[in-house]
Design a protein around this motif. Sequence first.
Motif, PDB file in Angstrom:
ATOM      1  N   UNK A   3      39.172 -42.288  11.794  1.00  0.00           N
ATOM      2  CA  UNK A   3      38.639 -42.956  12.969  1.00  0.00           C
ATOM      3  C   UNK A   3      37.840 -41.962  13.806  1.00  0.00           C
ATOM      4  N   UNK A   4      36.833 -42.469  14.442  1.00  0.00           N
ATOM      5  CA  UNK A   4      35.949 -41.621  15.227  1.00  0.00           C
ATOM      6  C   UNK A   4      36.700 -40.926  16.368  1.00  0.00           C
ATOM      7  N   UNK A   5      37.560 -41.667  17.029  1.00  0.00           N
ATOM      8  CA  UNK A   5      38.241 -41.137  18.203  1.00  0.00           C
ATOM      9  C   UNK A   5      39.268 -40.066  17.847  1.00  0.00           C
ATOM     10  N   UNK A   6      39.671 -40.045  16.576  1.00  0.00           N
ATOM     11  CA  UNK A   6      40.704 -39.098  16.178  1.00  0.00           C
ATOM     12  C   UNK A   6      40.135 -37.726  15.834  1.00  0.00           C
ATOM     13  N   UNK A   7      38.862 -37.654  15.563  1.00  0.00           N
ATOM     14  CA  UNK A   7      38.220 -36.372  15.305  1.00  0.00           C
ATOM     15  C   UNK A   7      38.875 -35.652  14.139  1.00  0.00           C
ATOM     16  N   UNK A   8      39.233 -34.389  14.370  1.00  0.00           N
ATOM     17  CA  UNK A   8      39.801 -33.578  13.300  1.00  0.00           C
ATOM     18  C   UNK A   8      41.203 -34.011  12.933  1.00  0.00           C
ATOM     19  N   UNK A  12      45.459 -36.955   9.490  1.00  0.00           N
ATOM     20  CA  UNK A  12      46.856 -37.361   9.553  1.00  0.00           C
ATOM     21  C   UNK A  12      47.043 -38.848   9.278  1.00  0.00           C
ATOM     22  N   UNK A  13      45.955 -39.572   9.207  1.00  0.00           N
ATOM     23  CA  UNK A  13      46.034 -40.994   8.940  1.00  0.00           C
ATOM     24  C   UNK A  13      46.763 -41.734  10.041  1.00  0.00           C
ATOM     25  N   UNK A  14      47.614 -42.667   9.662  1.00  0.00           N
ATOM     26  CA  UNK A  14      48.311 -43.483  10.659  1.00  0.00           C
ATOM     27  C   UNK A  14      49.638 -42.851  11.066  1.00  0.00           C
ATOM     28  N   UNK A  15      49.863 -41.634  10.624  1.00  0.00           N
ATOM     29  CA  UNK A  15      51.164 -41.026  10.888  1.00  0.00           C
ATOM     30  C   UNK A  15      51.216 -40.323  12.253  1.00  0.00           C
ATOM     31  N   UNK A  16      52.361 -40.019  12.686  1.00  0.00           N
ATOM     32  CA  UNK A  16      52.692 -39.157  13.832  1.00  0.00           C
ATOM     33  C   UNK A  16      52.411 -39.752  15.207  1.00  0.00           C
ATOM     34  N   UNK A  17      51.690 -40.841  15.292  1.00  0.00           N
ATOM     35  CA  UNK A  17      51.457 -41.449  16.595  1.00  0.00           C
ATOM     36  C   UNK A  17      50.223 -40.907  17.292  1.00  0.00           C
ATOM     37  N   UNK A  18      49.722 -41.685  18.212  1.00  0.00           N
ATOM     38  CA  UNK A  18      48.437 -41.353  18.819  1.00  0.00           C
ATOM     39  C   UNK A  18      48.569 -40.269  19.890  1.00  0.00           C
ATOM     40  N   UNK A  19      49.662 -40.296  20.622  1.00  0.00           N
ATOM     41  CA  UNK A  19      49.845 -39.342  21.720  1.00  0.00           C
ATOM     42  C   UNK A  19      49.821 -37.912  21.247  1.00  0.00           C
ATOM     43  N   UNK A  23      46.951 -34.540  21.525  1.00  0.00           N
ATOM     44  CA  UNK A  23      47.218 -33.155  21.914  1.00  0.00           C
ATOM     45  C   UNK A  23      46.724 -32.180  20.852  1.00  0.00           C
ATOM     46  N   UNK A  24      46.951 -32.547  19.581  1.00  0.00           N
ATOM     47  CA  UNK A  24      46.477 -31.700  18.487  1.00  0.00           C
ATOM     48  C   UNK A  24      44.957 -31.594  18.522  1.00  0.00           C
ATOM     49  N   UNK A  25      44.315 -32.695  18.810  1.00  0.00           N
ATOM     50  CA  UNK A  25      42.860 -32.724  18.871  1.00  0.00           C
ATOM     51  C   UNK A  25      42.331 -31.773  19.932  1.00  0.00           C
ATOM     52  N   UNK A  26      43.002 -31.737  21.062  1.00  0.00           N
ATOM     53  CA  UNK A  26      42.598 -30.865  22.152  1.00  0.00           C
ATOM     54  C   UNK A  26      42.695 -29.397  21.727  1.00  0.00           C
ATOM     55  N   UNK A  27      43.791 -29.069  21.041  1.00  0.00           N
ATOM     56  CA  UNK A  27      44.000 -27.699  20.594  1.00  0.00           C
ATOM     57  C   UNK A  27      43.012 -27.333  19.502  1.00  0.00           C
ATOM     58  N   UNK A  28      42.817 -28.246  18.568  1.00  0.00           N
ATOM     59  CA  UNK A  28      41.937 -27.924  17.448  1.00  0.00           C
ATOM     60  C   UNK A  28      40.480 -27.800  17.868  1.00  0.00           C
ATOM     61  N   UNK A  29      40.096 -28.510  18.899  1.00  0.00           N
ATOM     62  CA  UNK A  29      38.722 -28.378  19.371  1.00  0.00           C
ATOM     63  C   UNK A  29      38.505 -27.004  19.999  1.00  0.00           C
TER      64      UNK A  29
END
Length: 73
Positions: A3-8, A12-19, A23-29
């Motif tokens: 999905x576009x909003x999920x970025x990197x 993880x696909x549909x796993x682990x939840x959006x919240x 946070x991971x996205x923020x760190x990975x960016x």
Amino acid sequence: MALKTLGSTGRFGARYGFGIKKRVLKIESILKKKQKCPFCFKKSVKRISAGIWYCKSCNSKFAAKAYSPEIKV
Ligand SMILES: [Zn+2]
């Protein structure tokens, strides 16, 4: 499909939840972009491993936070 909003975190696909993925996205960016060096103030700092950062410009290796090169003075 990522999905576009999920970025990197799309890998993880549909796993682990959006919240937590947000946070991971923020760190990975942060990890992908070059960070500002606290010594020469150039954007040439890369993370070598957790807490270890390296500046290409002034050739300094330093310890900082695990996910950002800020150091407390
Ligand atoms: Zn530097």
